[in-house]
Design a protein around this motif. Sequence first.
Motif, short mmCIF file in Angstrom:
data_model
loop_
_atom_site.label_atom_id
_atom_site.label_comp_id
_atom_site.label_asym_id
_atom_site.label_seq_id
_atom_site.Cartn_x
_atom_site.Cartn_y
_atom_site.Cartn_z
N ASP A 28 -6.13 -9.17 -12.09
CA ASP A 28 -7.11 -10.25 -12.14
C ASP A 28 -7.18 -11.10 -10.89
N ALA A 29 -6.16 -11.06 -10.06
CA ALA A 29 -6.15 -11.96 -8.90
C ALA A 29 -5.35 -11.32 -7.78
N PRO A 30 -5.68 -11.66 -6.52
CA PRO A 30 -5.06 -10.98 -5.37
C PRO A 30 -3.54 -11.03 -5.35
N ALA A 31 -2.97 -12.16 -5.73
CA ALA A 31 -1.52 -12.31 -5.56
C ALA A 31 -0.72 -11.41 -6.50
N VAL A 32 -1.31 -11.02 -7.60
CA VAL A 32 -0.55 -10.26 -8.58
C VAL A 32 -1.04 -8.84 -8.80
N GLN A 33 -2.24 -8.50 -8.29
CA GLN A 33 -2.82 -7.22 -8.68
C GLN A 33 -1.97 -6.05 -8.21
N GLY A 34 -1.77 -5.14 -9.13
CA GLY A 34 -1.00 -3.95 -8.81
C GLY A 34 0.50 -4.18 -8.76
N GLY A 35 0.95 -5.42 -8.92
CA GLY A 35 2.38 -5.71 -8.86
C GLY A 35 3.02 -5.70 -10.23
N ASN A 36 4.35 -5.88 -10.25
CA ASN A 36 5.04 -5.79 -11.53
C ASN A 36 5.07 -7.11 -12.28
N SER A 37 4.37 -8.13 -11.79
CA SER A 37 4.20 -9.35 -12.58
C SER A 37 2.79 -9.47 -13.12
N ASP A 38 1.96 -8.44 -12.93
CA ASP A 38 0.54 -8.51 -13.32
C ASP A 38 0.41 -8.33 -14.83
N ILE A 39 0.01 -9.40 -15.50
CA ILE A 39 -0.22 -9.35 -16.94
C ILE A 39 -1.58 -8.69 -17.18
N THR A 40 -1.63 -7.70 -18.06
CA THR A 40 -2.92 -7.05 -18.34
C THR A 40 -3.55 -7.58 -19.61
#
Lengths: 217, 183
Positions: A28-40
């Motif tokens: 949803d946002a640049p700082a988290v996308q694709g990372g392991n903190s990205d809530i789906t």
Amino acid sequence: MMKNLKTVLGIGVVAAAAFFIVAADHIDAPAVQGGNSDITDFYAFQGENTSNLVFATNLQGLLSPATTGSAMFDENVLIEINIDNTGDNVEDLVIQAIPRDGKMYFFGPIAPSQTGLNSTIETSSTVGGVVDITAYGSSANIATNGGMSFFAGPRDDPFFFDFAQYSEIIAGNESSFNMPGADTFAGSNVLSIVVEVPKSMIGGSGSINTWVESKRK
Amino acid sequence: MKTIKILSLTLLSLLAFNCSNDDDTQITYPEGPDFSGTYAQEDQMGRPAVNTVFTSSASKDMFNVTTPSMQNAAFQSMFETNLLALSPAYADGGLNALGQDAAAFTGLLATDVLNVSLDGTTTFYDGTNLLTGRTLSDDVITVELLLIFGGEDFSEYPGLSNDNVDANDKTFLTSFPYLATPW
């Protein structure tokens, strides 16, 4: 009519452009996308035992079967379920989940020592539990403690949406959804954390406001 | 002499301390995991697709680190602007099926929390109950599309207000952990 609509939608491209590559809260946002903190996604629903409420948090979306086995919870990422039961949208209780060495530890529901953007792990909590993280391809490990149930591991992404067609609409290439649509999330997995808790531990009756946060050490 | 005695006793005790200290290193004590430290927020979510749809691109990270109690003041106006740009259904005072104009609808959405009933049915919308939770099978995208494009009675812009994907690609479990096994 449709021409007007397209014009309006064209103006809306800035607002809706992100929908092109995202869905419920996936990337949803640049700082988290694709990372392991990205809530789906985040779900809260009454359990099979109707005296309980279930919280399901999904992370790291769009995992293919080929990549699911190597997807890991990050030991530096705390997942915190926030519960407001006084109506001010400030958390009165939290349930924290943090992985350590193949296990997911749960603390709470407990009143947090501080509210807001920074958290410490509430190790003094007298309620909670621990469960072995389920490996890809294994049957679900479920732990129970004090009326609560715990799960952590890969699952099918329960989210469904034809966002491919939506993106075509927003781009002005199509004017409507298809019948039937196509689920863009079919066949993809997420990492899930599921905790079921007696309603009596989170307010008992009435309604709550709830949201989930990922926080990094 | 007395001084020497004391000194040697001190040396002896230092030596003994060192010895026992060395011994300690060979004994493994069970230690719990390290849960120390402060964890700083990166992402958050209440209702589905809110940050995705209504927050302008440059503000999406900021939305994720704004606490819900502060979100309305910071984002309602932006949400309203973006909703009006996205959907013609709110033009000229148009309402959604909840009877909300653009300001009221985005006023609801800007505080991104999931409202959940502890007294019964939990659903995003099931035709009767509204915003009493979110269950796995809820068609949340169609509900949101209907509220964005569907107008006062869900009849406006029918081609835009339903993506015609009504269910998940796997059957959910009736028991914990409820989510289906992975592909």
